[in-house]
Write a protein that holds these residues in place. Structure first.
Motif, PDB file in Angstrom:
ATOM      1  N   UNK A  35       0.815  -1.219   0.000  1.00  0.00           N
ATOM      2  CA  UNK A  35       0.000   0.000   0.000  1.00  0.00           C
ATOM      3  C   UNK A  35       0.848   1.268   0.000  1.00  0.00           C
ATOM      4  N   UNK A  36       2.173   1.102   0.006  1.00  0.00           N
ATOM      5  CA  UNK A  36       3.049   2.268  -0.029  1.00  0.00           C
ATOM      6  C   UNK A  36       3.320   2.804   1.360  1.00  0.00           C
ATOM      7  N   UNK A  37       4.467   3.469   1.510  1.00  0.00           N
ATOM      8  CA  UNK A  37       4.878   3.960   2.824  1.00  0.00           C
ATOM      9  C   UNK A  37       3.835   4.879   3.441  1.00  0.00           C
ATOM     10  N   UNK A  38       3.161   5.640   2.599  1.00  0.00           N
ATOM     11  CA  UNK A  38       2.186   6.595   3.116  1.00  0.00           C
ATOM     12  C   UNK A  38       0.766   6.240   2.718  1.00  0.00           C
ATOM     13  N   UNK A  39       0.558   4.980   2.393  1.00  0.00           N
ATOM     14  CA  UNK A  39      -0.787   4.573   1.982  1.00  0.00           C
ATOM     15  C   UNK A  39      -1.189   5.175   0.659  1.00  0.00           C
ATOM     16  N   UNK A  40      -0.215   5.573  -0.133  1.00  0.00           N
ATOM     17  CA  UNK A  40      -0.558   6.247  -1.390  1.00  0.00           C
ATOM     18  C   UNK A  40      -0.994   5.255  -2.468  1.00  0.00           C
ATOM     19  N   UNK A  41      -0.754   3.958  -2.242  1.00  0.00           N
ATOM     20  CA  UNK A  41      -1.189   2.951  -3.213  1.00  0.00           C
ATOM     21  C   UNK A  41      -0.409   3.041  -4.509  1.00  0.00           C
ATOM     22  N   UNK A  42      -1.026   2.551  -5.581  1.00  0.00           N
ATOM     23  CA  UNK A  42      -0.377   2.594  -6.885  1.00  0.00           C
ATOM     24  C   UNK A  42       0.653   1.495  -7.057  1.00  0.00           C
TER      25      UNK A  42
END
Lengths: 352, 214
Positions: free
Chosen positions: A274-281
């Motif tokens: 989900x990415x370090x900051x929850x940014x997804x992608x």
């Protein structure tokens, strides 16, 4: 009783019959042409016209007491409720849309010569992997009786019978795991070493353990590719590139404490997808898909799904995972850990 | 308007034969409502699965035989006409014609079942019956068995209704020959007719949904 309605409808019956025949011919005829979604609309309109003719004339609704019509119409009302409620549930469900990628990176097989031979370390590693990846179908003790087994036909293999449809040599099982086999999903998403570990572990269940010849191993090693596995990921990134601008996290970032318990849990258990900051992608490989397909995770920020405000839902999503879509089921957290993880993810989502 | 003196037995809780007749009919309509909902559940399943797997449905239905399905549609439509006509002649006290038409309707039902039998037989021969020996390799979509589950359960339930309808037709046929009915009393024929038309009605939807999807 009928003396008062001795209407003779025979002529009407013949006309209705002729209309029904003509409509049948029309509906068959249109089915040979492709009008896209219009086909089903036309077919249903014709069917409904036919049904109305039958009900009004053959079933006398037109001539009879209106009560009968109301009663019959009520069934259609209930049917509409039935369809409507079911559809609103189905359409509401979260169905991730994988991105199909044509290229395949299946030929990363690791160091075949070394990994094709069992070792206690590999078997121990395989045991752990088995519990998370396979036991749901194949059962804890490899008897093919996991909780999900009932849904399959043919059933997940009972390894203790010693039967192998695709062959029981390590190289053969490795290939079964890589490509999948009927309803047995492909596990090519797992790193080659983990697949080998699984091979050696499940062979321990089986009374029938044919060995590889030297030729089998060299044949497989010869097929082993270079770093081809990286190509589909890049391709997938391009295909699934998020078009809208990514939200910026800088402002909140300082306020969010990644060293809290929730932050730690997130960084170790979730950030990889989900990415370090929850940014997804980030593209997550969909299980069992051939050719590879990937599902890009969505940004937590700006998400309005039920879990953003409902912790129960959050725990439900994460403890079930998304079977087949690469999202693992998480069952080993204490309520306090769930709470802190949830707080942290809510912060990432901009709720707190 | 006639009353109990003219043939029909009127139960004591009805005022007259006409009221008794319309009550019987209303009762049958209520039953037909439950039938619509019975098939409705299956149609809902169909709609949902089709919405989920449109490509699979399009692929799987190609193994159904449009011609056989089409002939069966025509057969049922003809049987509905002859049933409606039979009711007319019973009411008209024309026993000979009524018996002929009822026999024709019965034969249509039998024809339908025979054609259905050959269709099913072909599906079994090609391993399209969704049991352990279902032939997944005939399809590119993994879950084509779903379509066939729906196909067999829906047409199977419909076929059962055809058989029951045939039984009812045979029964009123015998009673018509025995001269049990007249313009004064023909409730069983009328109700059997309604039931038979509903069987036709369900097929009117089954046919395009199963055989004709693009």
């Amino acid at each position: 009783m009928s003396s008062n309605k001795k209407h003779d409808h025979r002529k009407t019956y013949w006309k209705v019959w002729a209309s029904l025949i003509v409509l049948t011919i029309v509906t068959v005829w249109t089915s040979y042409y492709d009008f896209g979604t219009l086909n089903i609309v036309v077919a249903m309109l014709i069917a409904t016209t036919k049904a109305t003719l039958v009900a009004l004339f053959f079933m006398h609704l037109l001539y009879d007491s209106k009560v009968d019509t109301v009663v019959f119409a009520s069934s259609l009302v209930f049917l509409a409720i039935f369809v409507g409620l079911t559809a609103s549930d189905m359409l509401d469900r979260y169905v991730p849309q994988p991105v199909k990628v044509a290229a395949s990176g299946d030929n990363d097989m690791g160091d075949v010569a070394k990994l094709a031979k069992p070792s206690p370390e590999l078997i121990a590693q395989g045991k752990t992997l088995y519990a998370t990846n396979c036991a749901s179908c194949h059962g804890d003790s490899g008897m093919g009786n996991g909780p999900a087994a009932a849904a399959f036909n043919p059933k997940p293999r009972n390894f203790t019978t010693g039967e192998w449809k695709q062959g029981g040599k390590p190289t053969q099982i490795f290939q079964t795991l890589t490509t999948g086999f009927n309803s047995m999903p492909s596990f090519a998403a797992l790193p080659a070493e983990e697949r080998w570990a699984l091979v050696h572990y499940i062979r321990t269940f089986s009374p029938n353990r044919p060995e590889d010849s030297a030729a089998d191993i060299t044949a497989l090693a010869a097929k082993s590719g270079s770093g081809a596995a990286h190509i589909p990921v890049r391709l997938a990134m391009e295909l699934s590139a998020v078009s809208e601008a990514q939200p910026t996290y800088d402002i909140r970032k300082s306020a969010i404490d990644a060293t809290s318990e929730g932050g730690q849990l997130y960084q170790t258990r979730c950030a990889s997808c989900h990415g370090d900051n929850g940014q997804g992608g980030i593209n997550v490989r969909v299980l069992g898909s051939h050719p590879f397909s990937y599902l890009a995770t969505q940004s937590f920020a700006g998400n309005h799904a039920a879990w953003t405000t409902n912790m129960q839902e959050f725990v439900r999503i994460n403890s079930l995972g998304l079977p087949g879509f690469g999202k693992p089921a998480i069952n080993d957290l204490t309520p306090a850990q769930w709470q802190s993880l949830y707080n942290y993810v809510q912060q990432l989502a901009g709720i707190r | 308007m006639s009353d109990a003196t003219s043939g029909a037995h009127v139960a004591h809780h009805f005022d007259n034969a006409e009221q008794q007749f319309s009550s019987a009919k209303l009762g049958l309509w209520l039953f037909l409502v439950t039938e619509v909902l019975l098939f409705g559940g299956l149609f809902v399943a169909y709609i949902m699965f089709r919405a989920l797997y449109p490509d699979m449905f399009a692929e799987a239905h190609h193994h159904l035989n449009k011609v056989m399905g089409g002939i069966n549609t025509v057969v049922l439509i003809c049987s509905s006409l002859s049933m409606a006509m039979a009711v007319h002649f019973v009411r008209d006290n024309d026993r000979v014609k009524a018996v002929k038409l009822l026999s024709f309707t019965f034969l249509c039902g039998a024809t339908f079942m025979v054609i259905k039998f050959f269709e099913y037989k072909e599906k079994f021969a090609h391993h399209l019956f969704p049991n352990g020996s279902f032939d997944y390799s005939a399809f590119t979509h993994k879950n084509a068995n779903l379509f066939y589950s729906l196909y067999f359960i829906m047409t199977g339930l419909h076929g059962l209704h055809v058989l029951i309808g045939m039984g009812l037709i045979a029964w009123v046929l015998i009673r018509t020959r025995r001269n049990n009915f007249s313009s004064e009393y023909y409730t069983p024929v009328e109700l059997t007719g309604l039931y038979w038309h509903l069987v036709d009605l369900v097929w009117i939807y089954l046919f395009p949904l199963m055989y004709l999807i693009a």
